[in-house]
Design a protein around this motif. Structure first.
Motif, mmCIF file in Angstrom:
data_model
loop_
_atom_site.group_PDB
_atom_site.id
_atom_site.type_symbol
_atom_site.label_atom_id
_atom_site.label_comp_id
_atom_site.label_asym_id
_atom_site.label_seq_id
_atom_site.Cartn_x
_atom_site.Cartn_y
_atom_site.Cartn_z
ATOM 1 N N THR A 155 -50.211 32.301 10.791
ATOM 2 C CA THR A 155 -48.859 32.114 11.331
ATOM 3 C C THR A 155 -48.518 30.642 11.569
ATOM 4 O O THR A 155 -47.356 30.305 11.679
ATOM 5 C CB THR A 155 -48.643 32.914 12.639
ATOM 6 O OG1 THR A 155 -49.394 32.309 13.690
ATOM 7 C CG2 THR A 155 -49.052 34.365 12.487
ATOM 8 N N HIS A 156 -49.531 29.761 11.643
ATOM 9 C CA HIS A 156 -49.261 28.326 11.799
ATOM 10 C C HIS A 156 -49.019 27.706 10.427
ATOM 11 O O HIS A 156 -49.621 26.696 10.077
ATOM 12 C CB HIS A 156 -50.445 27.611 12.458
ATOM 13 C CG HIS A 156 -50.522 27.788 13.936
ATOM 14 N ND1 HIS A 156 -50.642 29.023 14.538
ATOM 15 C CD2 HIS A 156 -50.507 26.889 14.949
ATOM 16 C CE1 HIS A 156 -50.693 28.866 15.850
ATOM 17 N NE2 HIS A 156 -50.614 27.582 16.129
ATOM 18 N N CYS A 157 -48.173 28.314 9.664
ATOM 19 C CA CYS A 157 -47.976 27.949 8.258
ATOM 20 C C CYS A 157 -46.466 27.830 8.077
ATOM 21 O O CYS A 157 -45.754 28.793 8.314
ATOM 22 C CB CYS A 157 -48.573 29.068 7.411
ATOM 23 S SG CYS A 157 -48.189 29.070 5.664
ATOM 24 N N PRO A 158 -45.963 26.650 7.732
ATOM 25 C CA PRO A 158 -44.518 26.455 7.765
ATOM 26 C C PRO A 158 -43.765 27.004 6.565
ATOM 27 O O PRO A 158 -42.581 27.282 6.666
ATOM 28 C CB PRO A 158 -44.383 24.937 7.810
ATOM 29 C CG PRO A 158 -45.572 24.451 7.061
ATOM 30 C CD PRO A 158 -46.675 25.435 7.330
ATOM 31 N N ASP A 159 -44.428 27.128 5.421
ATOM 32 C CA ASP A 159 -43.640 27.491 4.241
ATOM 33 C C ASP A 159 -44.225 28.592 3.361
ATOM 34 O O ASP A 159 -43.582 29.610 3.147
ATOM 35 C CB ASP A 159 -43.312 26.248 3.410
ATOM 36 C CG ASP A 159 -44.504 25.317 3.237
ATOM 37 O OD1 ASP A 159 -45.647 25.787 3.344
ATOM 38 O OD2 ASP A 159 -44.289 24.119 3.000
ATOM 39 N N VAL A 160 -45.461 28.404 2.886
ATOM 40 C CA VAL A 160 -46.010 29.356 1.915
ATOM 41 C C VAL A 160 -46.086 30.776 2.496
ATOM 42 O O VAL A 160 -45.646 31.739 1.866
ATOM 43 C CB VAL A 160 -47.402 28.895 1.405
ATOM 44 C CG1 VAL A 160 -48.021 29.938 0.493
ATOM 45 C CG2 VAL A 160 -47.274 27.558 0.675
ATOM 46 N N THR A 198 -49.199 37.999 18.578
ATOM 47 C CA THR A 198 -48.609 37.043 17.632
ATOM 48 C C THR A 198 -48.353 37.726 16.292
ATOM 49 O O THR A 198 -47.295 37.561 15.677
ATOM 50 C CB THR A 198 -49.566 35.843 17.424
ATOM 51 O OG1 THR A 198 -49.865 35.276 18.699
ATOM 52 C CG2 THR A 198 -48.952 34.782 16.535
ATOM 53 N N THR A 212 -55.490 23.100 10.055
ATOM 54 C CA THR A 212 -54.678 23.988 9.239
ATOM 55 C C THR A 212 -55.639 24.800 8.376
ATOM 56 O O THR A 212 -56.854 24.599 8.414
ATOM 57 C CB THR A 212 -53.660 23.185 8.402
ATOM 58 O OG1 THR A 212 -52.794 24.103 7.729
ATOM 59 C CG2 THR A 212 -54.342 22.286 7.377
ATOM 60 N N PRO A 261 -44.526 32.228 5.403
ATOM 61 C CA PRO A 261 -43.245 32.889 5.675
ATOM 62 C C PRO A 261 -42.470 33.213 4.400
ATOM 63 O O PRO A 261 -41.824 34.259 4.323
ATOM 64 C CB PRO A 261 -42.472 31.892 6.549
ATOM 65 C CG PRO A 261 -43.286 30.679 6.673
ATOM 66 C CD PRO A 261 -44.652 30.955 6.146
#
Ligand SMILES: [Cu+2]
Lengths: 158, 197
Positions: free
Chosen positions: B72-77, B115, B159, B79
């Motif tokens: 979930t700490h992933c901004p693009d790939v 989460t 990350t 989501p």
């Protein structure tokens, strides 16, 4: 590509009154935006296009925001089937006369640890720090996630 | 002169052999997902779903499934993949009932049950979110040839690097193929249709 066309279309269609841009002397900053993230998400992806209209090269060295613990510049790539994210510790180069778009090639501003949940319509204050153009205050608009496009994931056509 | 002719014949024969070999490889590669491979998706595991229930491999057999491994700490790939998974389920219409979509956290140290619930339900409540102990997630990933690794960032943060594709399994737990984010939406939709038909 689709997003670039969208940006161009927006520039053409949008009346000046609601256009969302910032002029920092030689750097033209267009449409800083953040994609709405799920509740509880501890990171937000920020995107913006930067047009260096000056005669000299410049560099985006940092992004600061009081709305997040920190903002880092990263690049997400998928190589050999593995998704990776590398920090752009040198910042982002802005060659004279060129437009650089955070949102293509996986380049993004990563807002880490936002102070609250941001949803579409919210605004996030931030300061873009340029090596030569100095510090420019901007507002990242939070927008809904478009379903079938891939922000910050290359500008390939879908 | 004669030897030159022989050489020419030999070369043409070689072209034929190589061509036939390539055609064979191409056809067998194309058919590969249809032949049931080893049922790696039937390998035992125990994880926790987004409602806090313990689940095992048995809960996901008997129905084709699509698996994505992210965090979930992933901004693009991540989501993007999940919102596209939701769009694919939407495009399948009522047939989406015949597919189980699953998002497995490969960062279980940060992705707790609450989460995961917020995260998957934001995209589509038909997507199941799984987390658990790092040991159990690692064992599952290893059995399924899924790569993930923690990568430190500045300031003590980290990350994750991880397999980016969606992996498909048939009802018996055999690997069926992958969905790649770079391929057109319709290609992915067709793969899902083939999986559930
Ligand atoms: Cu990032």
């Amino acid at each position: 590509m689709k997003k670039l066309l969208l940006v161009i279309a927006t520039l053409v269609v949008m009346p000046a009154a609601i256009a969302h841009d910032f002029d920092a002397g030689s750097i033209y900053i267009d449409h800083p935006m953040v994609e709405e993230a799920p509740p509880g998400a501890r990171v937000l992806g920020g995107y913006v296009s930067l047009h260096n209209q000056g005669a000299e090269d410049d560099r985006l060295v940092a992004i600061e925001s009081t709305a997040a613990e920190k903002v880092e510049m990263h690049r997400s790539v998928v190589t050999d089937g593995i998704a990776r994210m590398t920090p752009l510790t040198e910042g982002i180069e802005l060659p004279a006369g060129e437009m650089v778009w955070l949102g293509s090639d996986g380049i993004h501003a990563m807002f880490i640890g936002p102070d609250k949940r941001y949803v579409a319509g919210d605004e996030i204050p931030a300061t873009l720090v340029f090596e030569k153009a100095g510090r420019i205050d901007v507002t990242f608009k939070v927008e809904e996630r478009a379903t079938t496009r891939a922000p910050g994931h290359g500008d390939h056509a879908q | 002169m004669k030897s030159l002719r022989v050489l020419r014949i030999v070369l043409w024969a070689l072209v034929l052999v190589v061509g036939a070999g390539a055609a064979y490889l191409f056809l067998s590669a194309r058919n590969a997902p249809v032949d049931a491979g080893p049922a790696v998706y039937a390998t035992p595991f125990t994880l926790i779903d987004q409602d806090g229930n313990e689940v095992t491999e048995a809960d996901f057999l008997g129905k084709p499934s699509a698996w994505f491994y992210g965090f979930t700490h992933c901004p693009d790939v991540c989501p993007t993949t999940l919102s596209e998974m939701s769009a694919l389920l939407e495009a399948l219409g009522p047939d989406a009932d015949r597919l189980q979509a699953v998002f497995v956290s490969i960062d279980p140290e940060r992705d707790d049950v609450a989460t995961m619930k917020d995260y998957v339900e934001y995209f589509d409540d038909r997507i199941v979110g799984l987390t658990g102990s790092l040991e159990n997630v690692s064992a599952m990933a290893k059995a399924r040839y899924i790569f993930f690794e923690k990568v430190p960032l500045e300031g003590g943060d980290y990350t994750m690097e991880h397999s980016a594709s969606v992996h498909l399994a048939d009802a018996g737990g055999s690997f069926f193929g992958t969905l790649d984010g770079e391929e057109p939406f319709d290609t992915r939709l067709q793969k899902l249709r083939r999986l559930i038909e």
